[in-house]
Design a protein around this motif. Structure first.
Motif, PDB file in Angstrom:
ATOM      1  N   LYS A 282       0.767  -1.004   0.183  1.00  0.00           N
ATOM      2  CA  LYS A 282      -0.245  -0.143   0.038  1.00  0.00           C
ATOM      3  C   LYS A 282       0.545   1.437  -0.009  1.00  0.00           C
ATOM      4  N   GLU A 283       2.079   0.999   0.691  1.00  0.00           N
ATOM      5  CA  GLU A 283       2.595   2.661   1.475  1.00  0.00           C
ATOM      6  C   GLU A 283       3.449   2.847  -0.439  1.00  0.00           C
ATOM      7  N   LYS A 284       3.832   1.409  -1.415  1.00  0.00           N
ATOM      8  CA  LYS A 284       4.616   1.722  -1.866  1.00  0.00           C
ATOM      9  C   LYS A 284       3.557   2.522  -3.105  1.00  0.00           C
ATOM     10  N   LEU A 285       2.848   1.949  -3.383  1.00  0.00           N
ATOM     11  CA  LEU A 285       1.262   1.713  -4.303  1.00  0.00           C
ATOM     12  C   LEU A 285       0.976   3.708  -4.130  1.00  0.00           C
ATOM     13  N   ASN A 286       0.335   4.161  -3.116  1.00  0.00           N
ATOM     14  CA  ASN A 286       0.134   5.201  -2.609  1.00  0.00           C
ATOM     15  C   ASN A 286       1.132   6.160  -3.460  1.00  0.00           C
ATOM     16  N   LYS A 287       2.439   6.157  -2.843  1.00  0.00           N
ATOM     17  CA  LYS A 287       3.875   7.114  -3.117  1.00  0.00           C
ATOM     18  C   LYS A 287       3.412   6.656  -4.406  1.00  0.00           C
ATOM     19  N   GLU A 288       3.919   6.343  -5.271  1.00  0.00           N
ATOM     20  CA  GLU A 288       3.616   6.299  -7.082  1.00  0.00           C
ATOM     21  C   GLU A 288       2.056   5.955  -7.786  1.00  0.00           C
ATOM     22  N   LYS A 289       1.320   5.916  -6.701  1.00  0.00           N
ATOM     23  CA  LYS A 289       0.444   7.502  -8.305  1.00  0.00           C
ATOM     24  C   LYS A 289      -0.546   7.752  -6.704  1.00  0.00           C
ATOM     25  N   PRO A 290      -0.427   8.882  -6.841  1.00  0.00           N
ATOM     26  CA  PRO A 290      -1.178   9.457  -6.046  1.00  0.00           C
ATOM     27  C   PRO A 290      -2.406  10.367  -6.470  1.00  0.00           C
ATOM     28  N   ASP A 291      -2.506  10.475  -7.739  1.00  0.00           N
ATOM     29  CA  ASP A 291      -3.566  10.560  -7.992  1.00  0.00           C
ATOM     30  C   ASP A 291      -4.344   9.698  -8.893  1.00  0.00           C
ATOM     31  N   CYS A 292      -4.271   8.382  -8.349  1.00  0.00           N
ATOM     32  CA  CYS A 292      -5.188   7.333  -8.096  1.00  0.00           C
ATOM     33  C   CYS A 292      -6.315   7.220  -7.319  1.00  0.00           C
ATOM     34  N   ASN A 293      -7.378   6.871  -6.550  1.00  0.00           N
ATOM     35  CA  ASN A 293      -8.227   6.459  -5.851  1.00  0.00           C
ATOM     36  C   ASN A 293      -8.310   4.417  -5.666  1.00  0.00           C
ATOM     37  N   LEU A 294      -7.073   4.420  -4.873  1.00  0.00           N
ATOM     38  CA  LEU A 294      -6.984   3.229  -4.507  1.00  0.00           C
ATOM     39  C   LEU A 294      -8.293   2.735  -4.045  1.00  0.00           C
ATOM     40  N   ILE A 295      -8.675   1.395  -4.132  1.00  0.00           N
ATOM     41  CA  ILE A 295      -9.603   0.714  -3.037  1.00  0.00           C
ATOM     42  C   ILE A 295      -8.847  -0.825  -2.908  1.00  0.00           C
ATOM     43  N   TYR A 296      -8.502  -0.509  -1.372  1.00  0.00           N
ATOM     44  CA  TYR A 296      -8.082  -2.008  -1.147  1.00  0.00           C
ATOM     45  C   TYR A 296      -8.933  -2.531   0.144  1.00  0.00           C
ATOM     46  N   THR A 297      -8.710  -4.273  -0.799  1.00  0.00           N
ATOM     47  CA  THR A 297     -10.100  -5.180  -0.087  1.00  0.00           C
ATOM     48  C   THR A 297      -9.561  -5.847   0.185  1.00  0.00           C
ATOM     49  N   VAL A 298      -9.201  -7.068   1.676  1.00  0.00           N
ATOM     50  CA  VAL A 298      -9.165  -8.225   1.545  1.00  0.00           C
ATOM     51  C   VAL A 298     -10.082  -9.198   1.594  1.00  0.00           C
ATOM     52  N   LEU A 299     -10.055  -9.997   0.396  1.00  0.00           N
ATOM     53  CA  LEU A 299     -10.864 -10.645   0.376  1.00  0.00           C
ATOM     54  C   LEU A 299     -10.949 -11.732   1.969  1.00  0.00           C
ATOM     55  N   LYS A 300     -12.367 -11.533   1.668  1.00  0.00           N
ATOM     56  CA  LYS A 300     -13.548 -12.168   2.597  1.00  0.00           C
ATOM     57  C   LYS A 300     -13.597 -13.186   2.545  1.00  0.00           C
TER      58      LYS A 300
END
Length: 333
Positions: A282-300
């Motif tokens: 998450k940290e790496k992606l958020n830093k490299e894609k700051p203009d994207c709205n990334l929504i993370y879901t751990v599959l339950k």
């Protein structure tokens, strides 16, 4: 009554979900591996296994195969067009007429995203990143053995634990809690380091060595702040972040108009006792894609929910959200 059927055919275990056309769960079945790559009989054995699995569930519920109006299969080992064609022929031979087939990694997307659009990172038996964009274009990164040199998945982590311990005891590698933990698992005294390789070979030979059990030692050591274990989990997170980053660019997700759903699935992500890999990802992606709205879901829910929803979706249902919620709520446990 008409029915839909979904199968998640993994490299270790497989699931089948049978629903009636209204969205009511009729049965949920368990099976072993459906990955032809791990079978002595290859594609022919795959046919035998999937035919037995499907026949058992349909017979149990007094359902004929021609009552199954839509089916979806996520099968491990469907990595190339040629494999897709051969396995499609096997599924047709079982008796299915209308079905969708893809690598099992793709099931995480419809299972974790009601739109059926997004990216799924699988960290289970193996390591794969897949994506589907709003135009229906699909892409798989990783999951093809030595070709893709994946750094993730329970099998790879177990092997890394073994080689890391070898590094410490015989190459003066960095000291790690993995060494006493693995020696204990092997029922070997730490003083007998020259017996390490032979014990590994013996346990491989009599099938008493579980690579996945070795991998689980990694999380125990990480929880005790073992630097070597934490470094390994960090590298796993970086590997997945790189794959997802490339997927976003390759599939040209419209970051100005849509959220990008990222589903994290597989037992290592879902059941892992330490969050280092996910936090790093998450940290790496958020830093490299700051203009994207990334929504993370751990599959339950089990990935077979994605196969079932995919099968319903192929019937061009209008109320997708209702069917998605029905499928997921009934398969939650």
């Amino acid at each position: 009554m008409e029915y839909i059927l979904g199968i998640d055919g993994g490299g270790t275990k497989s699931h089948l979900a049978l629903f009636d056309i209204t969205g009511k769960l009729i049965d949920f079945g368990h099976w072993g591996s459906l990955n032809h790559e791990g079978m002595k009989g290859s594609f022919d054995q795959f046919y035998d296994e999937v035919n037995k699995f499907v026949s058992q569930i349909l017979l149990k519920n007094n359902v004929k195969i021609d009552q199954v109006v839509s089916a979806a299969f996520g099968i491990a080992g469907v990595d190339t067009k040629w494999q897709h064609d051969v396995i499609s022929q096997m599924i047709e031979k079982v008796g299915f007429k209308k079905f969708t087939l893809a690598n099992d990694a793709y099931l995480g997307i419809p299972a974790g995203s009601p739109t059926g659009v997004g990216i799924c990172a699988i960290n289970g038996t193996g390591c794969t990143v897949v994506g589907v964009n709003s135009q229906g274009k699909m892409l798989q990164i990783g999951g093809v053995g030595y070709v893709s040199a994946d750094y993730g998945g329970g099998g790879m982590l177990g092997r890394v634990v073994i080689s890391t311990v070898y590094e410490e005891i015989l190459r003066k590698g960095e000291k790690t809690l993995l060494t006493p933990a693995l020696f204990e698992y092997l029922e070997l005294d730490l003083k007998n380091k020259y017996d390490f390789v032979e014990r590994i070979y013996d346990k491989f030979g009599d099938h008493t060595l579980s690579i996945h059990a070795c991998g689980r030692l990694l999380f125990d050591a990480a929880l005790k702040n073992d630097k070597v274990a934490l470094d390994i989990l960090y590298k796993v997170g970086v590997n997945y972040a790189n794959g997802i980053n490339a997927m976003i660019e390759e599939l040209e997700f419209d970051k100005s108009k849509e959220d990008i759903n990222i589903v994290l699935a597989g037992s290592v992500f879902v059941k892992g006792d330490h969050s280092m890999s996910i936090d790093t990802l998450k940290e790496k992606l958020n830093k490299e894609k700051p203009d994207c709205n990334l929504i993370y879901t751990v599959l339950k829910v089990p990935p077979v929910a994605g196969a079932a929803f995919w099968a319903f979706n192929n019937l061009n249902i209008t109320d997708k959200k209702t069917y998605y919620e029905k499928v997921c709520s009934q398969l939650q446990n």
